[in-house]
Scaffold this active site. Sequence first.
Site, short mmCIF file in Angstrom:
data_model
loop_
_atom_site.label_atom_id
_atom_site.label_comp_id
_atom_site.label_asym_id
_atom_site.label_seq_id
_atom_site.Cartn_x
_atom_site.Cartn_y
_atom_site.Cartn_z
CG HIS A 36 33.73 36.35 7.79
ND1 HIS A 36 34.32 35.60 7.29
CD2 HIS A 36 32.48 35.01 8.22
CE1 HIS A 36 33.75 33.25 7.44
NE2 HIS A 36 32.66 33.66 7.80
CG ASP A 88 37.25 33.92 5.28
OD1 ASP A 88 38.27 34.38 4.58
OD2 ASP A 88 37.09 34.49 5.94
CG HIS A 148 41.39 36.81 4.73
ND1 HIS A 148 39.94 36.95 4.23
CD2 HIS A 148 42.19 37.02 4.88
CE1 HIS A 148 41.03 38.77 3.07
NE2 HIS A 148 42.05 38.36 3.45
CG HIS A 186 36.31 41.32 8.43
ND1 HIS A 186 36.25 41.34 7.31
CD2 HIS A 186 37.40 41.95 8.87
CE1 HIS A 186 37.13 42.21 7.00
NE2 HIS A 186 37.82 42.65 7.49
CG ASP A 212 34.68 35.81 3.25
OD1 ASP A 212 34.85 36.86 2.44
OD2 ASP A 212 36.05 36.73 4.76
CD GLU A 250 34.26 40.23 4.89
OE1 GLU A 250 33.88 41.56 4.24
OE2 GLU A 250 34.07 40.51 6.03
C1 DIR Z 1 42.73 40.47 8.66
C2 DIR Z 1 42.29 40.50 7.12
N1 DIR Z 1 43.79 38.99 8.78
C3 DIR Z 1 42.38 41.52 9.75
N2 DIR Z 1 41.02 39.56 7.85
C4 DIR Z 1 39.90 39.57 7.18
O1 DIR Z 1 42.27 42.19 9.57
O2 DIR Z 1 42.84 40.29 11.26
N3 DIR Z 1 39.87 39.83 5.82
N4 DIR Z 1 38.84 38.71 7.37
O3 DIR Z 1 39.05 39.53 4.93
MN MN Z 2 36.25 36.22 6.42
MN MN Z 3 38.56 36.12 4.06
#
Ligand code: DIR
Ligand code: MN
Ligand code: MN
Length: 314
Positions: A96, A119, A121, A136, A227, A272
């Site tokens: 991402h 997403d 996240h 990402h 995502d 992803e």
């Molecule tokens: C977590 C996981 N918030 C980070 N993030 C994501 O690593 O910043 N996982 N995008 O897909």
């Molecule tokens: Mn993402």
């Molecule tokens: Mn995600």
Amino acid sequence: HSVAVLGAPFSKGQKRRGVEHGPKAIRDAGLIERLSNLDYPVHDFGDLSFQNLDKDEPYMQVPFPRSVGRANKLLSEAVGSAVASGHTTVMLGGDHSLAIGSVEGHARQCPDLCLIWVDAHADINTPLTSPSGNLHGQSVAFMLKELQNKMPELPGFSWVKPFLSAKDLVYIGLRDVDPGEYDILKELGIQCFTMRDIDRLGIQRVMEVTLDHLLSRKQRPIHLSFDIDAMDPSLAPATGTPVNGGLTYREGIWITEEIHNTGLLSVMDLVEVNPVLGASREAVEVTASLAVDIIASSLGQSRQGGPIAQTQTL
Ligand code: DIR
Ligand code: MN
Ligand code: MN
Ligand code: MN
């Protein structure tokens, strides 16, 4: 209109291998054939080729900053020229972090775009708040004007100037938000629909409010950044950071049908999908096939056989 498909086999925005094979997995699941059943020409531009940099030291705790910056610059130019040629553009990731280039390239052609981020996240950490360092999980932070003074200068990113306002962004599907991200979302007043909000309001109301928030003042191009981990892991197991309690199949498709219905979708990312992380061949196939369904639905494949009746006016 016509559709452009652009593969971005890139994985250095995170640390697990395999997500660079996402574009091939999604194509193998029949993407181009499915899109050719819709009623406009499809141009498959193939996959970008990203050069390997052998010297790319971490910056603070952020791995591969120059590789990620350079890949995104290339992607930005490719998306920008596909949009300039009049194509509705589909970017297949890859991780991402690629949204940085995809949305930036889109925004250079369409400065008034709005962004829908689907997403688990929020991907709005800065290099200073990120618990993992992974880019990402930081894509949105590079875009937002309001975060300009919280972003250190990362090697590889001097070409990115923030271009998006917090009010032009809506999140759907969140259920794993880091403490630093929570503070940013709160402080900037970003419109977020977490899984809890979807449970409370229902997906139909969530989409009504989303589209009203972004489009009620004026019609403008939509960038959808999807995502696959927004979907429940039972439906999309082959992904790097699955989180339980995700979107159902029907909630996912409702989101994309409603976006298609606006007639304003201009660029979408589908990111992803990681075929190396599926526990079995079947796990990979269901994930990739779901990705195809999400893309086809965004571009107008309907559950009714014909055009979807407009059920709401803006
Ligand atoms: C977590 C996981 N918030 C980070 N993030 C994501 O690593 O910043 N996982 N995008 O897909
Ligand atoms: Mn993402
Ligand atoms: Mn995600
Ligand atoms: Mn259509």
